[in-house]
Enzyme design. Structure first.
Site, PDB file in Angstrom:
ATOM      1  N   ALA A  79       0.845  -1.196   0.000  1.00  0.00           N
ATOM      2  CA  ALA A  79       0.000   0.000   0.000  1.00  0.00           C
ATOM      3  C   ALA A  79       0.877   1.242   0.000  1.00  0.00           C
ATOM      4  O   ALA A  79       2.024   1.197   0.460  1.00  0.00           O
ATOM      5  CB  ALA A  79      -0.869  -0.017   1.253  1.00  0.00           C
ATOM      6  N   GLY A 118       0.883  -5.028   1.191  1.00  0.00           N
ATOM      7  CA  GLY A 118      -0.236  -5.110   0.254  1.00  0.00           C
ATOM      8  C   GLY A 118       0.151  -5.779  -1.059  1.00  0.00           C
ATOM      9  O   GLY A 118      -0.702  -6.365  -1.741  1.00  0.00           O
ATOM     10  N   GLU A 121      -0.219  -9.285  -0.310  1.00  0.00           N
ATOM     11  CA  GLU A 121      -1.655  -9.543  -0.099  1.00  0.00           C
ATOM     12  C   GLU A 121      -2.407  -9.600  -1.429  1.00  0.00           C
ATOM     13  O   GLU A 121      -3.335 -10.381  -1.597  1.00  0.00           O
ATOM     14  CB  GLU A 121      -2.249  -8.475   0.826  1.00  0.00           C
ATOM     15  CG  GLU A 121      -1.780  -8.652   2.278  1.00  0.00           C
ATOM     16  CD  GLU A 121      -2.229  -7.521   3.181  1.00  0.00           C
ATOM     17  OE1 GLU A 121      -1.936  -6.357   2.847  1.00  0.00           O
ATOM     18  OE2 GLU A 121      -2.863  -7.789   4.204  1.00  0.00           O
ATOM     19  N   GLU A 141       4.581  -5.181   7.804  1.00  0.00           N
ATOM     20  CA  GLU A 141       3.791  -4.113   8.441  1.00  0.00           C
ATOM     21  C   GLU A 141       4.131  -3.894   9.903  1.00  0.00           C
ATOM     22  O   GLU A 141       4.077  -2.766  10.396  1.00  0.00           O
ATOM     23  CB  GLU A 141       2.291  -4.409   8.306  1.00  0.00           C
ATOM     24  CG  GLU A 141       1.720  -4.146   6.923  1.00  0.00           C
ATOM     25  CD  GLU A 141       1.806  -5.339   6.002  1.00  0.00           C
ATOM     26  OE1 GLU A 141       2.641  -6.245   6.235  1.00  0.00           O
ATOM     27  OE2 GLU A 141       1.035  -5.380   5.031  1.00  0.00           O
TER      28      GLU A 141
HETATM   29  N1  COA Z   1       4.513   3.510   0.014  1.00  0.00           N
HETATM   30  C1  COA Z   1       4.950   4.699  -0.435  1.00  0.00           C
HETATM   31  N2  COA Z   1       6.232   4.967  -0.728  1.00  0.00           N
HETATM   32  C2  COA Z   1       7.105   3.972  -0.540  1.00  0.00           C
HETATM   33  C3  COA Z   1       6.726   2.706  -0.078  1.00  0.00           C
HETATM   34  C4  COA Z   1       5.361   2.482   0.205  1.00  0.00           C
HETATM   35  N3  COA Z   1       4.893   1.303   0.630  1.00  0.00           N
HETATM   36  N4  COA Z   1       7.827   1.933   0.005  1.00  0.00           N
HETATM   37  C5  COA Z   1       8.851   2.695  -0.402  1.00  0.00           C
HETATM   38  N5  COA Z   1       8.422   3.922  -0.724  1.00  0.00           N
HETATM   39  C6  COA Z   1       9.203   5.041  -1.269  1.00  0.00           C
HETATM   40  C7  COA Z   1      10.206   5.568  -0.246  1.00  0.00           C
HETATM   41  O1  COA Z   1       9.603   6.532   0.604  1.00  0.00           O
HETATM   42  C8  COA Z   1      11.244   6.175  -1.166  1.00  0.00           C
HETATM   43  O2  COA Z   1      10.757   7.418  -1.591  1.00  0.00           O
HETATM   44  P1  COA Z   1      11.746   8.651  -1.847  1.00  0.00           P
HETATM   45  O3  COA Z   1      12.680   8.196  -2.921  1.00  0.00           O
HETATM   46  O4  COA Z   1      10.834   9.761  -2.227  1.00  0.00           O
HETATM   47  O5  COA Z   1      12.444   8.895  -0.542  1.00  0.00           O
HETATM   48  C9  COA Z   1      11.249   5.244  -2.376  1.00  0.00           C
HETATM   49  O6  COA Z   1      10.004   4.544  -2.328  1.00  0.00           O
HETATM   50  C10 COA Z   1      12.367   4.217  -2.379  1.00  0.00           C
HETATM   51  O7  COA Z   1      12.347   3.556  -1.127  1.00  0.00           O
HETATM   52  P2  COA Z   1      13.698   3.234  -0.333  1.00  0.00           P
HETATM   53  O8  COA Z   1      13.305   2.623   0.958  1.00  0.00           O
HETATM   54  O9  COA Z   1      14.556   4.441  -0.298  1.00  0.00           O
HETATM   55  O10 COA Z   1      14.378   2.174  -1.296  1.00  0.00           O
HETATM   56  P3  COA Z   1      15.062   0.806  -0.926  1.00  0.00           P
HETATM   57  O11 COA Z   1      15.390   0.182  -2.221  1.00  0.00           O
HETATM   58  O12 COA Z   1      16.127   0.993   0.074  1.00  0.00           O
HETATM   59  O13 COA Z   1      13.929  -0.090  -0.185  1.00  0.00           O
HETATM   60  C11 COA Z   1      11.796  -1.138   0.126  1.00  0.00           C
HETATM   61  C12 COA Z   1      12.776  -0.477  -0.861  1.00  0.00           C
HETATM   62  C13 COA Z   1      10.543  -1.462  -0.607  1.00  0.00           C
HETATM   63  C14 COA Z   1      12.422  -2.418   0.701  1.00  0.00           C
HETATM   64  C15 COA Z   1      11.525  -0.183   1.320  1.00  0.00           C
HETATM   65  O14 COA Z   1      11.175   1.085   0.805  1.00  0.00           O
HETATM   66  C16 COA Z   1      10.416  -0.616   2.230  1.00  0.00           C
HETATM   67  O15 COA Z   1      10.651  -1.414   3.113  1.00  0.00           O
HETATM   68  N6  COA Z   1       9.201  -0.091   2.027  1.00  0.00           N
HETATM   69  C17 COA Z   1       8.083  -0.314   2.913  1.00  0.00           C
HETATM   70  C18 COA Z   1       7.490  -1.667   2.645  1.00  0.00           C
HETATM   71  C19 COA Z   1       6.327  -1.912   3.568  1.00  0.00           C
HETATM   72  O16 COA Z   1       6.433  -1.831   4.774  1.00  0.00           O
HETATM   73  N7  COA Z   1       5.196  -2.234   2.973  1.00  0.00           N
HETATM   74  C20 COA Z   1       4.012  -2.448   3.699  1.00  0.00           C
HETATM   75  C21 COA Z   1       3.161  -1.266   3.541  1.00  0.00           C
HETATM   76  S1  COA Z   1       1.614  -1.568   4.265  1.00  0.00           S
END
Ligand code: COA
Length: 724
Positions: A79, A118, A121, A141
């Site tokens: 999400a 998500g 999911e 999460e």
């Molecule tokens: N929603 C919105 N933005 C997100 C996002 C999400 N679920 N996941 C990552 N982003 C954005 C980050 O804020 C970042 O934005 P920016 O460049 O403007 O700062 C960009 O995507 C890249 O993320 P970053 O974490 O810097 O890259 P990474 O390659 O180191 O890691 C992930 C990628 C996906 C592993 C990490 O971003 C992450 O763990 N995201 C959350 C995943 C999560 O918890 N999902 C469940 C949501 S309910």
């Protein structure tokens, strides 16, 4: 046409820009591709277009199977977290999932890279799942204080069983494709080109006459018993210390034994509750604070930076050796330079033994360790720095010595290339002036152990250029560290707050009547991994004393200021390494044992200062240490040493053990309320004297009925509109 989704009118195609989702038909396969960089978050645009694509596939007589695939390296990070603070608009992810499960033809998810939250999911609601061998699947999460709210707690237990599902959700750690296959989470693991494999997989399903297979129709999950729950919680006890989300996760997973429609309602209510919890607000704050800390005023966000293949590090002591390993771990070649052959040999031994212990703990393979060791070479010849893309000075903390080394580096390293100095106490501006090119000099404050610590303070001297800062931010990314840019003042952000705020107050409490074990236990109960006196004993009391010697050369502090810690250093009670410090330690042991000698020393130092000792309760210990931390944090902000309150939070959660689930000291201050913080500081000011005084910024925010978060947002807005 599916009736669960209300679709936007007059949209005959989904291939028009913006192409967050595209749809095409390849024979009997309806191919839906999600393309929403950088991480394919399932925002409103994606959900709208997924709904349209599903409708198109449903309406097409040619389509016998639907394949959902993603562009980029990530299937989906889930999400869109930015939408969590707003009202969600339809179609929701839950509505899309219901639509998928009701599709008349099978729907297949082909997972590349990460399928998180998500994203997973969505895949769970598909009828079949195929994952690339490099894919990783997880429900992280909990790391954001959230309970999965799009069926994760209901469908995952139905697919893989309640205990493995609970384990995955409580750990928050993604599993590999192979593990997912063995648990029954995916049907196939593909090698090579995922799109080709997925299309073949779909064609085979069609040939086999495979039918839709909604996960929701699987039998209700097996029930969790208390011993399973205890085992899972026990395995993650450290990460979950003082946390609450796991209790909500358990309740949600337990509901998977109910009929699906009921279970999903329970999940929705629990997920909603988790989203509103202080824990989740704090963890989401830190998530964005960590990503925002590399966006720095005056430094273009996408600045070009040199490729960094070769790194020169001068000084083969503890820091230089750790930094060398950090770069080797990131795949860079390192030359470690020291004029002392013995120091180089010792460093080599440390490198070998550190990697050997990594192998022993199962963290890396022998092959990887060998590769990393081979990337580090030693030399006594400083002129070999000329081949490096950046140079880092990590010699002993002495101004004259560092100036000499920096000047030599400046003469051998081609201009424009970054010269960094690893210092925790010295002025970067002054060090930069030892070179002919101060614009390319800045500070990189690594923390011990440099190869493993998460935080990197980037210290900007008065002359450091934006390009130099941009290169340093790039270096942090290479090393997978969280960077925070700090101004050039004593102690930078973290140590200044530690010395003048947190640790100082902890010592004051000892003089007033608390014992080291009481102070440590109270702060550990608050959520710090280790209390301040145990931290001092671990790092060495002499380290703090040396820092203060440097401090007194630049500034003064009123007595009492670390009289106890410095006296312990004088007595040779350096901490764990000498078996005596604030505590005593059995031969080779790490257990901090109370020491009556320390109690007597505290009493003596207190009486010399006319302090009458009395008992202090734990609540006051925590309140005073945390308020002192917040207050110095505010000073650091008003002096411009830290640019954002969220940067201070990142420094303290990633470098100094402040509990992440409280969001960092400045976020925590907002949680308490600025008015309350100011009132309590004034309370201690009346009781304890003038060193307790609310910082100007706290008084200003109080007057404006504002908060640190609000202050950050206003500055961000002002930055976006220069000149206004
Ligand atoms: N929603 C919105 N933005 C997100 C996002 C999400 N679920 N996941 C990552 N982003 C954005 C980050 O804020 C970042 O934005 P920016 O460049 O403007 O700062 C960009 O995507 C890249 O993320 P970053 O974490 O810097 O890259 P990474 O390659 O180191 O890691 C992930 C990628 C996906 C592993 C990490 O971003 C992450 O763990 N995201 C959350 C995943 C999560 O918890 N999902 C469940 C949501 S309910």
């Amino acid at each position: 046409m599916n009736t669960l989704l209300t679709l936007p009118e007059n949209k005959s195609t989904v291939s028009d820009p913006p192409k967050a989702v595209t749809y095409e038909e390849l024979g009997s396969v309806g191919l839906i591709r999600i393309d929403n960089p950088p991480v394919n978050a399932l925002n409103q645009e994606v959900r709208n277009r997924l709904a349209e694509a599903l409708a198109q596939a449903t309406n097409s007589p040619r389509v016998k199977i639907v394949l959902i695939i993603s562009g980029g390296k990530t299937f989906s990070a889930g999400a869109d977290l930015k939408e969590f603070d707003r009202e969600m608009t339809d179609p929701s992810l839950q509505q899309l999932q219901a639509a998928i499960e009701m599709m008349p033809v099978p729907v297949v998810a082909a997972i590349c890279g990460l399928a998180l939250g998500g994203g997973l999911e969505l895949a769970l609601a598909c009828h079949y799942r195929l994952a690339h061998e490099d894919a990783r699947l997880g429900l992280p999460e909990i790391t954001l204080g959230i309970v999965p709210g799009a069926g994760g707690t209901q469908r995952l237990p139905r697919l893989i069983g309640s205990r493995p599902a609970l384990e995955m959700i409580v750990s928050g750690t993604p599993i590999t494709a192979a593990e997912a296959k063995s648990k029954g989470l995916v049907d196939e693991v593909a090698e090579g080109d995922l799109r080709d494999s997925a299309i073949k997989f779909c064609e085979q399903l069609v040939r086999d006459g495979s039918k839709p297979r909604p996960t929701r129709d699987l039998a209700a999950a097996d029930s969790l018993d208390e011993s399973m729950i205890a085992a899972v919680l026990g395995a993650h006890a450290r990460a979950l210390k003082s946390r609450t989300t796991q209790r909500l996760v358990i309740d949600a997973v337990k509901a998977a034994t109910l009929p699906f429609a009921q279970g999903i309602e329970v999940e929705a209510a629990i997920a909603k509750k988790s989203l509103a919890s202080p824990e989740s607000l704090a963890l989401r704050h830190i998530f964005f604070a960590e990503r925002g800390s590399s966006k720095v005023e005056g430094v273009p966000e996408h600045a070009t930076h040199p490729d960094i293949g070769q790194v020169a590090i001068v000084g083969a002591g503890t820091m230089g050796t750790g930094i060398a390993m950090a770069f080797a771990d990131a795949g860079r070649s390192v030359t470690l330079i020291d004029n002392d052959e013995t120091a180089l040999a010792r460093s080599k031994d440390i490198i070998r033994s550190t990697y050997a212990s990594g192998i022993k703990r199962g963290r890396i393979s022998q092959e990887t360790a060998d590769e990393r060791i081979a990337r580090i070479s030693g030399s006594t010849d400083l002129s070999c720095v000329s081949a490096a893309d950046i140079a880092i000075e990590a010699v002993f903390e002495d101004m004259d010595l560092k100036k000499r080394v920096l000047s030599q580096l400046d003469s051998v390293l081609p201009p424009q290339r970054l010269i960094a100095t690893n210092t925790s106490t010295l002025s970067i501006t002054e060090l930069g002036h030892a070179t002919a090119h101060p614009r390319r000099v800045l500070g990189l404050h690594f923390f011990v152990p440099a190869q493993a610590s998460k935080l990197l303070e980037i210290v900007r001297g008065k002359e450091s250029s934006p390009d130099t800062v941009a290169t340093a931010l790039h270096v942090a990314k290479l090393l997978r560290k969280v960077p925070v840019v700090s101004g050039d003042a004593f102690g930078f952000i973290g140590n200044r707050m530690m010395l003048d705020g947190y640790f100082r107050e902890a010592e004051q409490l000892l003089l007033e009547g608390a014992s080291p074990q009481q102070v440590d236990a109270a702060l550990e109960q608050f959520g710090f991994a280790m209390g301040p006196q145990r931290v001092s004993d671990l790092g060495g009391n002499d380290v703090g004393t040396k820092v203060r010697i440097q401090l007194y050369q630049r500034e003064s502090r009123p007595d009492p200021y670390f009289v106890l810690a410095d006296r312990l250093t004088e007595l040779g009670r350096l901490g764990q390494k000498t078996g005596r410090g604030f505590y005593r330690y059995e031969q080779g042991g790490r257990d901090a044992l109370p020491d009556p000698d320390v109690d007597r020393l505290i009493e003596k130092l207190a009486s010399q200062r006319g302090i009458v000792r009395s008992s202090i309760d734990d609540k006051e210990i925590v309140e005073r240490c945390i308020l002192a931390l917040i207050n110095v944090g505010a000073v650091v902000l008003e002096e411009g040493i830290a640019f954002r309150a969220s940067d201070v939070d990142v420094v303290w959660t990633s470098g100094y053990g402040f509990p992440r689930h409280l969001g960092g000291p400045m976020f925590y201050a907002d949680t308490l309320g600025i008015g309350h913080v100011a009132a309590r500081i004034r309370h201690y000011q009346r009781r304890l004297g003038p060193y307790w005084r609310p910082a100007g910024l706290i008084e200003k925010l109080e007057r404006e009925n504002s908060s640190f978060g609000q202050w950050d947002r206003q500055r961000k807005a002002a930055m976006a509109k220069p000149g206004e």
